[in-house]
Design a protein around this motif. Sequence first.
Motif, mmCIF file in Angstrom:
data_model
loop_
_atom_site.group_PDB
_atom_site.id
_atom_site.type_symbol
_atom_site.label_atom_id
_atom_site.label_comp_id
_atom_site.label_asym_id
_atom_site.label_seq_id
_atom_site.Cartn_x
_atom_site.Cartn_y
_atom_site.Cartn_z
ATOM 1 N N THR A 1 4.131 11.317 -2.225
ATOM 2 C CA THR A 1 3.367 10.714 -1.139
ATOM 3 C C THR A 1 2.581 11.782 -0.380
ATOM 4 N N LYS A 2 1.562 11.344 0.333
ATOM 5 C CA LYS A 2 0.728 12.281 1.098
ATOM 6 C C LYS A 2 1.551 13.006 2.145
ATOM 7 N N GLU A 3 2.509 12.298 2.748
ATOM 8 C CA GLU A 3 3.333 12.935 3.779
ATOM 9 C C GLU A 3 4.070 14.152 3.220
ATOM 10 N N TRP A 4 4.569 14.039 1.999
ATOM 11 C CA TRP A 4 5.279 15.170 1.399
ATOM 12 C C TRP A 4 4.322 16.272 0.986
ATOM 13 N N ILE A 5 3.141 15.913 0.529
ATOM 14 C CA ILE A 5 2.150 16.942 0.184
ATOM 15 C C ILE A 5 1.769 17.733 1.432
ATOM 16 N N ASP A 6 1.515 17.033 2.529
ATOM 17 C CA ASP A 6 1.149 17.715 3.774
ATOM 18 C C ASP A 6 2.281 18.617 4.258
ATOM 19 N N PHE B 1 3.108 19.670 -6.961
ATOM 20 C CA PHE B 1 4.332 19.717 -7.772
ATOM 21 C C PHE B 1 5.554 19.952 -6.885
ATOM 22 N N ALA B 2 5.444 20.878 -5.954
ATOM 23 C CA ALA B 2 6.563 21.170 -5.062
ATOM 24 C C ALA B 2 6.879 19.976 -4.171
ATOM 25 N N ALA B 3 5.844 19.290 -3.709
ATOM 26 C CA ALA B 3 6.066 18.105 -2.883
ATOM 27 C C ALA B 3 6.770 17.015 -3.687
ATOM 28 N N TYR B 4 6.385 16.877 -4.946
ATOM 29 C CA TYR B 4 7.025 15.911 -5.843
ATOM 30 C C TYR B 4 8.515 16.248 -6.001
ATOM 31 N N PRO C 1 15.301 9.842 -12.428
ATOM 32 C CA PRO C 1 13.897 9.611 -12.071
ATOM 33 C C PRO C 1 12.943 10.341 -13.005
ATOM 34 N N GLY C 2 11.686 9.897 -13.019
ATOM 35 C CA GLY C 2 10.678 10.554 -13.838
ATOM 36 C C GLY C 2 10.149 11.837 -13.230
ATOM 37 N N ALA C 3 10.423 12.087 -11.984
ATOM 38 C CA ALA C 3 9.995 13.338 -11.346
ATOM 39 C C ALA C 3 10.850 14.486 -11.885
ATOM 40 N N LYS D 1 0.817 -1.212 0.000
ATOM 41 C CA LYS D 1 0.000 0.000 0.000
ATOM 42 C C LYS D 1 0.852 1.265 0.000
ATOM 43 N N ASP D 2 2.087 1.169 0.464
ATOM 44 C CA ASP D 2 2.939 2.344 0.595
ATOM 45 C C ASP D 2 3.868 2.534 -0.593
ATOM 46 N N TYR D 3 3.669 1.784 -1.679
ATOM 47 C CA TYR D 3 4.620 1.810 -2.790
ATOM 48 C C TYR D 3 4.583 3.142 -3.535
ATOM 49 N N ASN D 4 5.773 3.644 -3.902
ATOM 50 C CA ASN D 4 5.924 4.745 -4.844
ATOM 51 C C ASN D 4 7.262 4.563 -5.537
ATOM 52 N N LEU D 5 7.280 4.744 -6.860
ATOM 53 C CA LEU D 5 8.494 4.492 -7.631
ATOM 54 C C LEU D 5 9.658 5.374 -7.193
ATOM 55 N N VAL D 6 9.386 6.596 -6.745
ATOM 56 C CA VAL D 6 10.473 7.499 -6.355
ATOM 57 C C VAL D 6 11.322 6.868 -5.257
#
Length: 831
Positions: free
Chosen positions: A282-287, A350-353, A272-274, A238-243
């Motif tokens: 991730t939500k943590e970075w967005i917050d 975008f900034a969180a990414y 990376p693609g970012a 559930k916590d997967y992200n390619l970054v």
Amino acid sequence: MTAGGVAFLALGLGVVVAAIPAAAQQITGTPGSPSATITIDGKQLPPPPPKFGGVIKEDAKDSKPSWPPTVVPPKGAPNVLLIMTDDSGYGVPSTFGGVIPTPALDRIAKSGLRYTQFHSTALCSPTRAAIITGRNHHAVGFGQISEMATGFPGYDSIIGPENATIGRILGDHGYATSWFGKNHNTPSFHYSAAGPFDQWPSGLGFQYFYGFMGGETDQWTPYLFRDHTPVYPWIGRKDYNLVTDMADDAIRYIKEVNASAPNKPFFVYYVPGATHDPHQPTKEWIDRISKMHLFDQGWEKLREQIFANQKRRGVIPPNTQLTPWPDDLPKWDSLSAVKKKIVIREADVFAAYTAYNDHEIGRVIQAVEDMGKLDNTLVIYINGDNGTSAEGTMMGTPNWMAAANGVLELPEIEYLRYYESWGSDQTYPHMAVPWAWAFDTPFKWVKQIASHFGGTRQGMAISWPGHINDQGGIRHQFHHVIDIVPTILEAAGIQAPDTVDGIAQKPIEGVSMVYTFDKANANAPSKRDTQYFEMFANRGIYHDGWYACTTPPEPPWLLGTKPLPPIEQYKWELYNIAEDFSQANDLAAKDPDKLKEMQALFLTEAAKYQVLPLDNSVLPRIITPRPSGTAGRSVFTYQGENVGIPVGNAPSILNRDYTITAEITVPKAGTEGMIVTMGGRFGGYGLYLQKGKPVFVYNLLNLKRYRFEGGVGADDWLGRSLKPGKHTIVFDFKYDGPGLGKGGTGVLTVDGKVLARQKMDHSIPFLMSLDESFDIGIDTRTPVDDSYKLPFKFAGTIHKVTYNIKPEQLTAADHEVMQRAVAAARDSPTQ
């Protein structure tokens, strides 16, 4: 530095070696012993096999064995960590005055140097071809992305064997070479399991590849490969992200190389693609970023803040002018409160990414230090492969696939519907155009625009402990991505080969930047005195502080929907960038003679590097015949489970009549699962059994779903679970053409009986998927409908799936609109 020589840098009373001397062939250790090594001169790769140095008699006891020496780089050759992010302009990172925190890039800049006049090609795969070959993008076949390849040497998207990459050169000198992240340099017609693989990373000299194919991918369910094999590491996580996954795999790889061969240097190409769309941190970075309120004042104020930061940090000259805000972009005060809220959320994501990606890059750098390797590692960190992307529509979009299909405006309710989930696996988002312009401060224009620095100026930092004697310094020399390969080669003491596999090599066209490492050369003239730029006939030419360029005929946020003027009608501009850093003052009218001189120089460079013929066409280049395993077919037949067939090799059902026929066997215990699918959550279709009942779902870009099943328009059969045994399921669609994205009538039948008949008001006009594959017997990526869970494997037997597709029902005008839109979607090359 002369060949075979050593450059020295004065540092106090001592001496620091700036680069390893170019190697002559030399054996270390006892010749013939298993531990003997050899440093080769590298003119011929691979080197000729050495003669057997032992003795062979009739009896082994009278003979003497001899091992060939192991090839190693010159003594002291550094590890190399080459990092490049995606779709990120000069004003994005904190390191170059931006408001988004990028501590990993800051770290490299503080321990090394920042470069303020470093350039890309303005588009993804051309920049990437240039950075791995040391040659201009047209010179290696990448005048544009491979989806628009034509049969001219500068545009065929084939990196030929005469252009050996840095991976191949270093690998043949004894480096462990690897590639992590985005691969947009394998031709799209080579993506499948059928290969060939000479244009995959392995064929280009990279011994290990872990990344995705194409211009972009969903970060939650990426189109991911390990070497040539598709992999699905997110299943059950559930916590997967390619970054994060990419950083984890790179760290694992470096540790394994170090454990197995601690003296073997590594070359890691980490791309990376970012922050290419979809923006999915991730939500943590967005917050975390949202709490900083970085964008509450809007895009004009953001530009002013970045501009002031850039002057304070010395990454733009004090006399730099902030270029004006364009008239065709909305001003912040013209937006309603609701629209401001929406676009602030987009910028936060975008900034969180950006920050999340930089953090994971920082983990890789820290892992190298934890292994004790950082002191002998050349780290090159390039922010972006082109300027920030303005392809997200004027208000942004929660699903860029919809924008790629011409849905450029959505009601506010659609944005608010995804406000909280923006950036999650429920969205495929991009941000509003004006943010992109602001993130390219102080320049004009954005990604795709090769003529102006908003499209080509990238912030870069280089660190090499012990070899750069001006830590935290700033360099203003004019350089380009083609200069990376010669910089690495000089640092390693390795010369470019004359031949590789017996094939004479084209000269490396870049120039080394190692001379800038010396503090005494901080203000030395640039060793790159000339550089051309071109993308779809939009042109630029730099020479000795002057820059001439054409005015972009069409902004990229129109996604190629307007016809371009004839090439000879493009307007030209002229700048003295030695005094005008941001291209603010056009001197074309004041100095026409200088402009003519620069225009002539562009043509000279264009002829030299395979830029000709200039071409701004879209339709002819899209529809030009090119290698394909399925071109011209109208009937496609598949047996059993087939997974991961790329979009370009799958049957297209767009804008036409089609019939899908599935012959299956249901086991005694019953079954469910996917029979065949293309696309997923953001657009596509699927034919499957659910609780034993046949279902066909057509997902219209996540805006509406048409579901065909028992009880929906059925004639005389409401649909029950299929009985055990053989069955034939058919979905037949009659298109209401001619025209793009028209509706039609679909009929789902089982064993000749009508199960469902339904009218569809619209269909997908241009592009059903970018990074989701065509799958039979399983669904590998995202679901077309949330009523089932992945991987939704079909537990029965699929004997045969047959597609019968009819010709497209399009007018000539429809064809041109469609091809322009597809070109814009596939990394948006048209301008």
